[in-house]
Each structure stands twice: as structure tokens, then as C-alpha cells.
Scaffold this active site. Sequence first.
Site, short mmCIF file in Angstrom:
data_model
loop_
_atom_site.label_atom_id
_atom_site.label_comp_id
_atom_site.label_asym_id
_atom_site.label_seq_id
_atom_site.Cartn_x
_atom_site.Cartn_y
_atom_site.Cartn_z
CE LYS A 36 -4.12 7.15 0.53
NZ LYS A 36 -4.44 5.74 0.80
CE1 TYR A 89 23.68 19.43 18.24
CE2 TYR A 89 22.32 19.31 16.27
CZ TYR A 89 22.72 19.98 17.41
OH TYR A 89 22.16 21.18 17.73
C1 LIG Z 1 -4.13 5.16 -0.51
C2 LIG Z 1 -5.03 4.19 -1.18
C3 LIG Z 1 -4.85 3.92 -2.55
C4 LIG Z 1 -3.70 4.45 -3.36
O1 LIG Z 1 -2.58 3.66 -3.11
P1 LIG Z 1 -1.19 3.89 -3.89
O2 LIG Z 1 -0.33 2.81 -3.40
O3 LIG Z 1 -0.71 5.24 -3.49
O4 LIG Z 1 -1.51 3.82 -5.34
C5 LIG Z 1 -5.78 3.09 -3.16
N1 LIG Z 1 -6.81 2.56 -2.46
C6 LIG Z 1 -6.98 2.77 -1.14
C7 LIG Z 1 -8.13 2.14 -0.43
C8 LIG Z 1 -6.09 3.59 -0.46
O5 LIG Z 1 -6.26 3.81 0.84
#
Ligand SMILES: *Cc1c(COP(=O)(O)O)cnc(C)c1O
Length: 371
Positions: free
Chosen positions: A35, A256
Site C-alpha cells: 500500500k 533559520y
Molecule cells: C499496513 C498494514 C499491514 C502491514 O503493517 P506493517 O506494520 O508495515 O507490517 C498489515 N495489515 C494491515 C491491515 C495493514 O493496514
Amino acid sequence: MPRPILATIHPQALRHNLEQVRRAAPDAQLLCVAKANAYGHGVEHAFQGLRAADGFAVLEIAEAQRLRALDWRGPILLLEGVFEPRDLELCSRLGLWHTVHCDAQIDWLAAHKTQVPHRVFLKMNSGMNRLGFTPERFRSAWARLNALPQVEEISFITHFSDADGPRGTAHQLQVFEQTTHDLPGERSLSNSAAALLQGTREAVRGDWVRPGIVLYGSSPDYPTHTADHWGLQPAMSLTSQIIGTQQLHAGDTVGYGSTFTAEGDLRLGVVACGYADGYPRLCGTGTPVLVNGVRTRLLGRVSMDMLCVDLTPVPDAQLGSEVVLWGRSPRHGSVLSIDEVAAAAGTVGYELMCAVAARVPVVSDEDALRP
Ligand SMILES: *Cc1c(COP(=O)(O)O)cnc(C)c1O
């Protein structure tokens, strides 16, 4: 010449990290989480290193389409399911598995006309209190789904809130098992942290582990354990160059707000990287940076397009010298963990890799190897 900042993806590191997860969960299949454009790495680049996955999990149908365009014929799960009824058409056409976490999604399925029955993952809210049916409502949701001709197979999915912390997973696991124990179907429970930290218990691993962050080489429980501890390699290196130098004397300030004052003579390097590249502005003086592969520190505030570093430990540094903001030095091999940089900004590696800005070119170091 373009601005020298660059994000380089290392498919070999992804392959290696995937192997590490396999070792931690040898009897489970891996739904590699891609994702957020593969956590900022780019779905196409990440795919070069993740072909050995058993499946992928994404959020957006567009990401699933990109995987299909790469000729990925295996499983793809939509982690939040569909967002509107017509998404189901694309699920049918692309052969996507989808999560069902609410009644509306069941209504849409019931009204969906398809020749291709769907595989769905029924989501339980076992204590995270984000998406999913509560244990009380879970079995009636299952019964509804089970009666639909549109549904071919029902699997069960839940998500842990504390796999990386002291509270752990036992309380949620108990709720999940109690509610599903006599229902037929495969199970998916674990993210990276659960797979690595709680993975000695077979029930936690289930049939499908969902690793995300570990694949990309960041530790799921930093600072308790480092990426090194887990044997992970950085899958992304954010690099740039020195584009200017200054000789400071005692009392001179930097940037800054003049938040850094030199105590004596100090050579300063200006790096082509700022918060408009996704480097966190919250990183202050002392945040680690590699110059010519040598560890040094950031000085003063990060500005939009530049940041400053202390060149004291790198006397040979000059215009054009290599700077690594996180990841592996291409010329010197030394590594700076993204987790250390994230911690300096009070955040996690996830956020940094996802936030690399659109103006930063992203390349794979295996592109050159392709015919
Ligand atoms: C993003 C996500 C994962 C992966 O999580 P990590 O901590 O990056 O391993 C797994 N399951 C769901 C439902 C997620 O949204």
C-alpha cells in the site's frame, strides 16, 4: 545537471528481507503489503524484489491494477475492501480478494451481478477499534456472507494494536480464536511486528502473514530492536550531494532561527535536501547523516530545499561529495538506518519512506541490469 537528490530502491534488499520474514514464519504464506505505493518505494520498483511473495496486499484498486500490469497473476487483497459498489466490478475483472469490514460492503456484494464468485476476508475488530465487526456481530456477518452466491470463500482477518509493545497480542488473539474457532476458512492476523515478535506462536501467524515495514528494511519495534538486530537491509537510500561549504568560527550561527552556534572553528556543508523533499523539518542538530560514508551530524534547522551538516569528521568533503540521508552509501557501503533519522524527528521509519516528495526521482539500482 538535475538537482542531485535521489531515492534509490534496492530490490536485492527486498528479496533478503522477504527471506527473513519467511524464516520467522516458515509455515505461513506471505501477503506482502504494498500500500501507499509500496511504502513510497514505487509498486513497480518494489515488485522487482518481491516476486517471491505469495500475494500482495494493497489499499487502492489502482495499485492492484499496476500489479496486474506487471503480470502478477497471484493473490491481491484489498486491505480495506471496496469503497463503493462499482469497485466490485473491478474486483471481478482483476480477480481481487477484498476485505469486508462493515454491513454496507455486504449489501453491495449482495446486489453485485457477477459470473466470478469472490474470495473475501471478513474483518474482526478484536480490540484495535478501527475497522471490522465486533465479536458479537461477527458471526451474523459471516452467516450473511456465507449465504451469498457472489461469495465463494470466506477467510478471517484481524489486526493487532500492540504487537510491538508490552501489551502484546494475547488478548486480541483470544477474542479472535474464541469467535472463529468453529468457522471454516483461512486466517490472517499478523503484521511485521507480530510476525517477528510474536511469531513463535503458530496461531498468531495464521495462514497469511501481512508483512509491510520489515520488507522495506525498517525495524517494527525500534528502538527496542534495530533493523540490524532483525537482519534487515534498507530497501531505499535517500542520497544527495554537498552543494556548498562555509567556514564557521566561534559564535557563528547556522540557518533559520540561529538554533546552532559554533563553539569554535567548524567546516559546514550544505546539502541539497530539505523538507520539500520529504526530509523531516523536525530533525534538529545532531541528527545523523553520512558524508562520504562517514557519520556526521545535521546542524541547525532543516529548510525547504537545503540542510547543513558538520564536516569536521570528513575533512576531505567538498562540492559534490556524496551525502546519505538514510539507507546505504552507494560508494562506501556504510548504512544509516531510517529508524534513527525518524526517531530524531519523533516519528517512525514508515512516515519518512512514505513521505518522500514527488520532486525526488526514484530509481531502482537493478534497472541498469535489465537488457
Ligand atoms: C499496513 C498494514 C499491514 C502491514 O503493517 P506493517 O506494520 O508495515 O507490517 C498489515 N495489515 C494491515 C491491515 C495493514 O493496514
